[in-house]
Motif scaffolding. Structure first.
Motif, PDB file in Angstrom:
ATOM      1  N   ILE A   4      51.186  23.955  42.931  1.00 58.98           N
ATOM      2  CA  ILE A   4      51.883  24.029  41.645  1.00 58.98           C
ATOM      3  C   ILE A   4      53.122  24.908  41.811  1.00 58.98           C
ATOM      4  O   ILE A   4      53.095  25.905  42.546  1.00 58.98           O
ATOM      5  CB  ILE A   4      50.958  24.565  40.530  1.00 58.98           C
ATOM      6  CG1 ILE A   4      51.656  24.514  39.174  1.00 58.98           C
ATOM      7  CG2 ILE A   4      50.430  25.958  40.865  1.00 58.98           C
ATOM      8  CD1 ILE A   4      50.716  24.652  37.998  1.00 58.98           C
ATOM      9  N   SER A   5      54.194  24.505  41.157  1.00 61.52           N
ATOM     10  CA  SER A   5      55.440  25.277  41.234  1.00 61.52           C
ATOM     11  C   SER A   5      55.939  25.582  39.835  1.00 61.52           C
ATOM     12  O   SER A   5      55.684  24.831  38.888  1.00 61.52           O
ATOM     13  CB  SER A   5      56.507  24.512  42.023  1.00 61.52           C
ATOM     14  OG  SER A   5      56.835  23.298  41.379  1.00 61.52           O
ATOM     15  N   GLU A 207      41.989  36.762  38.712  1.00 58.71           N
ATOM     16  CA  GLU A 207      41.451  36.480  37.384  1.00 58.71           C
ATOM     17  C   GLU A 207      41.570  35.022  36.957  1.00 58.71           C
ATOM     18  O   GLU A 207      40.846  34.580  36.055  1.00 58.71           O
ATOM     19  CB  GLU A 207      42.173  37.358  36.348  1.00 58.71           C
ATOM     20  CG  GLU A 207      41.879  38.841  36.503  1.00 58.71           C
ATOM     21  CD  GLU A 207      42.836  39.713  35.685  1.00 58.71           C
ATOM     22  OE1 GLU A 207      43.608  39.126  34.874  1.00 58.71           O
ATOM     23  OE2 GLU A 207      42.809  40.928  35.857  1.00 58.71           O
ATOM     24  N   HIS A 208      42.487  34.265  37.589  1.00 56.33           N
ATOM     25  CA  HIS A 208      42.782  32.924  37.089  1.00 56.33           C
ATOM     26  C   HIS A 208      42.615  31.861  38.174  1.00 56.33           C
ATOM     27  O   HIS A 208      42.810  32.128  39.360  1.00 56.33           O
ATOM     28  CB  HIS A 208      44.225  32.860  36.579  1.00 56.33           C
ATOM     29  CG  HIS A 208      44.527  33.787  35.447  1.00 56.33           C
ATOM     30  ND1 HIS A 208      44.185  33.510  34.144  1.00 56.33           N
ATOM     31  CD2 HIS A 208      45.141  35.001  35.422  1.00 56.33           C
ATOM     32  CE1 HIS A 208      44.574  34.492  33.358  1.00 56.33           C
ATOM     33  NE2 HIS A 208      45.165  35.412  34.110  1.00 56.33           N
ATOM     34  N   ALA A 212      46.521  28.134  36.177  1.00 56.52           N
ATOM     35  CA  ALA A 212      46.666  29.202  35.187  1.00 56.52           C
ATOM     36  C   ALA A 212      47.300  30.431  35.806  1.00 56.52           C
ATOM     37  O   ALA A 212      48.065  31.150  35.149  1.00 56.52           O
ATOM     38  CB  ALA A 212      45.309  29.553  34.586  1.00 56.52           C
ATOM     39  N   ALA A 213      46.995  30.695  37.087  1.00 50.86           N
ATOM     40  CA  ALA A 213      47.579  31.844  37.776  1.00 50.86           C
ATOM     41  C   ALA A 213      49.090  31.693  37.905  1.00 50.86           C
ATOM     42  O   ALA A 213      49.846  32.656  37.697  1.00 50.86           O
ATOM     43  CB  ALA A 213      46.950  32.015  39.149  1.00 50.86           C
ATOM     44  N   GLU A 219      54.822  34.239  33.403  1.00 55.59           N
ATOM     45  CA  GLU A 219      54.846  34.965  32.135  1.00 55.59           C
ATOM     46  C   GLU A 219      54.951  36.473  32.359  1.00 55.59           C
ATOM     47  O   GLU A 219      55.654  37.175  31.615  1.00 55.59           O
ATOM     48  CB  GLU A 219      53.599  34.629  31.323  1.00 55.59           C
ATOM     49  CG  GLU A 219      53.594  33.203  30.781  1.00 55.59           C
ATOM     50  CD  GLU A 219      52.331  32.886  30.004  1.00 55.59           C
ATOM     51  OE1 GLU A 219      51.448  33.770  29.916  1.00 55.59           O
ATOM     52  OE2 GLU A 219      52.227  31.753  29.493  1.00 55.59           O
ATOM     53  N   ALA A 220      54.275  36.976  33.394  1.00 57.71           N
ATOM     54  CA  ALA A 220      54.333  38.411  33.683  1.00 57.71           C
ATOM     55  C   ALA A 220      55.744  38.831  34.059  1.00 57.71           C
ATOM     56  O   ALA A 220      56.238  39.883  33.627  1.00 57.71           O
ATOM     57  CB  ALA A 220      53.354  38.755  34.801  1.00 57.71           C
ATOM     58  N   ALA A 221      56.426  38.018  34.878  1.00 60.22           N
ATOM     59  CA  ALA A 221      57.802  38.342  35.267  1.00 60.22           C
ATOM     60  C   ALA A 221      58.723  38.354  34.050  1.00 60.22           C
ATOM     61  O   ALA A 221      59.581  39.243  33.915  1.00 60.22           O
ATOM     62  CB  ALA A 221      58.298  37.331  36.299  1.00 60.22           C
TER      63      ALA A 221
END
Length: 246
Positions: A4-5, A207-208, A212-213, A219-221
């Protein structure tokens, strides 16, 4: 295998100068361009196009021969970008980072790297940076002049010492990675690694599930400021009934 990208312009920039190569099934790469409005995204895309063309030569190779071929491919991209920069004024001084991973017939992964885009492995709860940043701050860290925590927050993190297109002669790092079915490979631009500490990256991967990871890393960035374009490729080598890509 599941791949996934994700790529995002970020919260500050207006142009996404990152480029991704996710066609696989063996070759995956990421480039982070520099050089202004038109030049940065051109450099990153052109570098990956040359790499993809040269990758036909990789298929029968393993070991030192494959490393040599990957280095040569990146050097061909360097020569191509240098020619473009010398031909058209708008491309003057353009360049790009490049990190690539090739899943070879011997069951190992081979990585080529120029600049500060990164390749990590994650397995058994341990995140490891495989590539070495070619940056001013990385040199300070390696010499012991600053700590890892100081490096993460350093104001001169954007100064890189090696880039595709910067000089006529280009040194390209190559790494060989032993793989297991539990291995995940993460390629990312500094828009992720500058915004999200390794400890947080590891926690997200722990955690994911893979898809989802990848979303959580992006989202964290962005949540942490999104000061640059953010791009990543996450490769999960867990066997599946069929190859899935997103």
């Amino acid at each position: 295998m599941f791949v996934i990208s994700k790529t995002h312009v970020g919260m500050v920039r207006t142009v996404n100068e990152d480029a991704l190569l996710t066609t696989g099934p063996e070759l995956f790469a990421l480039a982070d361009g520099m050089g202004g409005y038109a030049a940065g995204d051109t450099a990153s895309k052109e570098a990956l196009q040359v790499l993809q063309q040269e990758a036909e030569k990789f298929k029968p190779l393993t070991g030192a021969a494959l490393c040599a071929a990957m280095r040569s491919a990146v050097q061909q991209a360097n020569a191509h970008i240098r020619r473009m920069a010398q031909t058209e004024e708008k491309y003057h001084d353009m360049g790009t980072t490049l990190v690539a991973v090739y899943l070879a017939a011997d069951g190992k992964a081979y990585a080529a790297n120029v600049g500060d885009s990164r390749l990590y492995t994650w397995r058994e709860g341990v995140l490891q940076q495989i590539t070495r940043d070619h940056s001013y701050v990385a040199e300070l860290l390696a010499s012991g002049e600053i700590t890892a925590q100081e490096a993460f927050k350093h104001p001169q993190k954007n100064i890189i010492l090696r880039a595709v297109g910067a000089e006529d002669e280009l040194e390209v790092d190559c790494f060989t990675i032993e793989l297991t079915e539990a291995t995940k490979l993460l390629l990312c631009s500094d828009g992720l690694s500058d915004m999200v500490a390794d400890s947080q990256i590891s926690a997200i991967l722990q955690e994911h599930q893979t898809a989802a990871a990848a979303e959580a890393l992006l989202e964290a960035a962005l949540d942490n400021g999104g000061r640059d374009n953010v791009s990543l490729i996450l490769i999960d080598l867990t066997p599946a009934e069929e190859d899935k890509r997103s």
